[in-house]
Design a protein around this motif. Sequence first.
Motif, short mmCIF file in Angstrom:
data_model
loop_
_atom_site.label_atom_id
_atom_site.label_comp_id
_atom_site.label_asym_id
_atom_site.label_seq_id
_atom_site.Cartn_x
_atom_site.Cartn_y
_atom_site.Cartn_z
N GLN A 81 -9.28 -0.75 -9.45
CA GLN A 81 -8.45 -1.33 -8.39
C GLN A 81 -7.05 -1.68 -8.88
N ASP A 82 -6.60 -0.99 -9.91
CA ASP A 82 -5.25 -1.23 -10.43
C ASP A 82 -4.23 -0.53 -9.53
N ARG A 83 -3.07 -1.16 -9.44
CA ARG A 83 -1.98 -0.61 -8.64
C ARG A 83 -0.80 -0.28 -9.56
N LYS A 84 -0.10 0.77 -9.21
CA LYS A 84 1.10 1.15 -9.95
C LYS A 84 2.24 1.35 -8.96
N CYS A 85 3.27 0.53 -9.11
CA CYS A 85 4.42 0.60 -8.22
C CYS A 85 5.42 1.60 -8.79
N ASP A 131 0.82 -1.21 0.00
CA ASP A 131 0.00 0.00 0.00
C ASP A 131 0.85 1.27 0.00
N HIS A 132 2.09 1.16 0.51
CA HIS A 132 2.96 2.34 0.55
C HIS A 132 3.64 2.59 -0.80
N TYR A 133 4.08 1.52 -1.45
CA TYR A 133 4.82 1.67 -2.71
C TYR A 133 3.93 1.55 -3.95
N CYS A 134 2.87 0.81 -3.82
CA CYS A 134 1.99 0.55 -4.98
C CYS A 134 0.56 0.90 -4.62
N PRO A 135 0.24 2.17 -4.52
CA PRO A 135 -1.13 2.55 -4.18
C PRO A 135 -2.10 2.25 -5.32
N ILE A 136 -3.35 2.12 -4.96
CA ILE A 136 -4.39 1.89 -5.97
C ILE A 136 -4.56 3.16 -6.78
N SER A 137 -4.47 3.03 -8.09
CA SER A 137 -4.53 4.20 -8.98
C SER A 137 -5.96 4.63 -9.28
N GLY A 138 -6.91 3.69 -9.19
CA GLY A 138 -8.30 4.05 -9.50
C GLY A 138 -9.25 3.17 -8.72
N ASN A 139 -10.27 3.76 -8.15
CA ASN A 139 -11.22 2.98 -7.37
C ASN A 139 -12.05 2.04 -8.22
N SER A 140 -12.27 2.44 -9.47
CA SER A 140 -13.13 1.62 -10.33
C SER A 140 -12.42 0.36 -10.81
#
Length: 300
Positions: free
Chosen positions: A164-168, A153-162
Amino acid sequence: MYPDTLASETGNMEDEVCYSSVSFVKSEEIKPREEQSVETQSEETVYTEVKKTGIQAEPSPSQTPADDGPLPGRPRCHRAVVALGLLTAALLSALVALVAYLQLRYEDASIANQRLHLKMVQLQQEKETLRMERDHLSMTLGVIFQFSDFPVDHYCPISGNSTQDRKCSRPCKEGWVYYQSSCYQFICSDDFYWEDSKNHCNKSGAHLVIIDTKEEQAFINNHTKFYYKEYGYWIGLQKTEDKWQWVNGSELIGGYWITNEKHKCAATMPSSDPLKSWKAKDCYYRYRLICEMEATVWPD
């Protein structure tokens, strides 16, 4: 006297024949026919009567071998030339059609080759993209595997609520400050002994700050603030056998001291002069602390 009489009669007969022939020709000319038919019929009649009487008539000037009609070979030659012309035209038409067909096939083949080339280029680009994505994923996993407990959650936050993709992509964990390939955490909520400060940083995968350059010293001083008189922030410097050493075991050379006498632990004090902010303090003073860790470098 008989022979004379016979000759006389014979002559009379010939005269009568000639006369009758002439009379016949005249009577034939009077008949109403076309001019060419009358002339032809008269010539044939005269020729016939003269042949009967044994008199040879000279040919008419108009009756020459050239007027006897076309030669037998001329119609055949004409037909052969016409046939040859038709055959040549047919061959030319076939040749033109063949050239047009070959040209069309060539154009189709050229278009097909261009499409094939574009498809090959597209496949090559897709292959290169997949290779880059594979390498990117391998490097990302390499970074993640450096952590025993990866804080996603610190390094790869969710980029969009719809989605749920994460970007590290973050070089530092949330709440940390990035500077020159390092991440810094300024703990201002609690006060710790020097040893407790060291353990607190180690638990988060960091260490008490190690200051190597003037630029880093200025950065640290700019992020500290007064909160009580003579209260500062623990740094990773401790005296061992009368030598100051950093927590990584390296020996201190120089320093940015205000004073370094008596005590064995070092703290940086908020100062107006960034090159003079360190003080030696008793290791059981309760101060704030500064943790440092290497920034996470994610693949591009």
